[in-house]
Every structure is written in structure tokens, then in C-alpha cells.
Write a protein that holds these residues in place. Structure first.
Motif: not given
Ligand code: ADP
Length: 283
Positions: A174-178, A186-187, A210-212
Motif C-alpha cells: 500500500e505504501a508503494a501504491a501511494i 523512501r516511502a 516516522g514523524r516529521r
């Protein structure tokens, strides 16, 4: 309702294979996450719809039996949503989802709003019409409730949805699709341009959070022998949100979630495979 066929090898297009076993198991990503969070120790209210068929009655009972509050669960004329699942000899699955009554959830009802207020989190998935998901996310944001989106099944995410999401939890596909990125780091960076916090689950390779503006945290999966990975991600997400709501750090919550998910992949089914809080704590 999950209709699950277990076979050594999943059939290719046009092929017929002999299976080993068939099971009918209450599922649905939203219901799975509700059950996972309830079993992990939270007070959970479910908002959604089932059909007025036999599956609808069973699905409602399954939520009630696991301690989920169902005053926001409507019963609509017609079929309940079903997922047709094939599990192969390695425990990997492929799934067709047919929305049924889920397709009627195009927004929140007045009665749903009090259920949101004061909640520690709102968990959303994409097995409803997008307009219903967007309406819920906005209502969550307006009520000051942190909104967690599992973007599955994968589909395009409108900006009006992402604007109201605090945490997104896709698996690697799903991450790759988005994002168009196969590499998890990188995703993750690409997801953090869309929402403030993200987790990508990586199956047996664990997860990355992760968080910004912060360094990503990577947590390994617990080494176990998987028999059925259906709802591993839902178990993970439900447990993670409970641990965060209890005040644990992201790393501790990821470890709690990985422990819960590892217990679930060692058993068959979706909600029927999920561990209790006592089992998670013991593990
Ligand atoms: P989804 O079920 O949404 O596809 P994943 O397959 O990424 O999600 O799994 C979610 C989490 O479940 C993983 O991050 C991991 O912690 C746990 N998990 C999944 N598969 C296994 C496995 N084979 N062994 C141990 N843990 C697993």
C-alpha cells in the motif's frame, strides 16, 4: 464475513486446485481493528453497517462477544460485506472484497457524533465509500480526536482525506501504491510529506515508524512460524493505537503491536486469531 479457502498452492487464473479446508470467519478491516483494540485493552465503539442477512447477525454478535460497543452499527437491507480469501501453504493470502452493506456508509449519522467526542483515537480503513471515510475523518478532526488511517484496500487518497489524517499505517504494498517508492525508508519519507506521522508494516521484516522532523524508528518482527497472516496488519494497528493511547513511546508501542501481530499469525483467521491483553503482556 471472511470466506476462507486453505490450499497448498493458490490457483492461477483459469486453474482449479484442490483445497484442504474452508472456514467462515468474522472479518472486515474495521471490525478486525475494533476487535484487536478491544482485546488489547481499549473501550471500543464500532460505526458501520452490516446487511440484514445471516452474516449480518453473526458479524454483530462477534463484535458484541469481544466487548465492542455496537450502537453505531446499522443493519441495512441486503447483503453484508464479504471477503473471499485464499490462504496458501506458506500462510500468504490473496483477497477479493465485496462491499455489500459497507457501500451504504456514505457519512456519519447525528447519533455517531457523541460516540466520537472524547475518544483517544478514530481508526479508519478504506472498505467504505470514500465520501464516508472523508466525512468521518473530518468529524474526528473537528472533535479533536487523532485520526488513524489504514489505506487498505489501496486506492487513490484525496487531499481532503489526507488533510484530516494524523497517522497513516499502510503495509509495504500500500505504501508503494501511494508513494511510488518500493524502498521503505523512501516511502516513509514520501508519506510524511502527506501526513504528520506514518508506520509502514513490512510483514516478517517488521515495521518502520516516522514523524516529521524525527529519525525513523525500525522495529523487527517477532520470529515465529506463521500459519495465516490474515489481519496481521489490523492486529498491529489496533494494538499500536491502544499502546500509544496508554502513553507508551512510539518504539514501545511498535514492540507491543509486533508482539500482538506475531501471536495472531500463529493462528488461523482474522478476529479469531487475535490475542488478549493478557497474552500480549505474557509474550
Ligand atoms: P498486512 O496484514 O496489513 O499485510 P503486514 O503483513 O505488513 O500487514 O504485517 C503487519 C505486522 O504483523 C508486521 O509489521 C509484523 O509485526 C507482523 N507480522 C506479519 N507477518 C509476520 C510473520 N510472518 N512473523 C511475525 N510477525 C509478522
Amino acid at each position: 464475513m471472511d470466506l476462507v479457502a486453505y490450499a497448498d498452492v493458490a490457483p492461477a487464473s483459469g486453474e482449479t486446485v484442490q483445497g484442504r479446508e474452508f472456514r467462515q470467519i468474522p472479518g472486515g478491516k474495521g471490525a478486525n481493528q475494533a476487535v484487536a483494540a478491544a482485546m488489547a485493552g481499549a473501550d471500543v465503539t464500532f460505526i458501520g453497517a452490516v446487511g440484514d442477512d445471516a452474516f449480518g447477525t453473526q458479524l454483530r454478535s462477534n463484535l458484541v462477544d469481544t466487548g465492542v460497543e455496537v450502537s453505531g452499527l446499522r443493519m441495512e437491507p441486503g447483503a453484508s460485506g464479504v471477503a473471499h480469501i485464499v490462504v496458501d501453504g506458506h500462510g500468504s493470502n490473496s483477497i477479493i472484497v465485496i462491499p455489500g452493506a459497507n457501500g451504504t456508509v456514505t457519512g456519519l449519522e447525528e447519533d455517531d457524533l457523541p460516540l466520537l467526542r472524547g475518544s483517544a483515537a478514530l481508526l479508519l480503513q478504506l472498505e467504505l465509500p470514500m465520501e464516508g471515510v472523508v466525512a468521518a475523518a473530518r468529524a474526528g478532526r473537528a472533535a479533536g480526536v487523532p485520526t488513524v488511517l489504514t489505506p487498505a484496500p489501496a486506492r487513490p487518497l484525496p487531499g481532503e482525506l489526507l488533510d484530516s489524517v494524523d497517522l497513516i499505517v499502510p503495509n509495504q504494498h500500500e505504501a508503494a501504491a501511494i508513494t511510488g517508492e518500493d524502498d521503505p525508508e523512501r516511502a516513509l519519507a514520501a508519506l510524511l510529506e502527506l501526513v504528520p506521522e506514518a508506520i509502514i508494516t513490512l510483514g516478517a521484516d517488521g515495521s518502520i515508524h516516522g514523524r516529521r522532523g524525527e529519525e525513523p524508528t525500525r522495529v523487527a518482527a517477532v520470529q515465529v512460524t506463521a500459519v495465516d497472516t490474515t489481519a496481521a496488519g489490523d492486529t498491529f494497528c489496533g494494538a499500536f493505537v491502544v499502546a500509544r493511547a496508554e502513553g507508551r513511546s512510539p518504539r514501545a508501542a511498535l514492540e507491543f503491536a509486533a508482539t500482538a501481530a506475531a501471536l495472531s499469525v500463529q493462528r488461523h483467521g482474522a478476529s479469531s486469531s487475535m490475542p488478549t491483553r493478557a497474552e500480549i503482556d505474557a509474550a
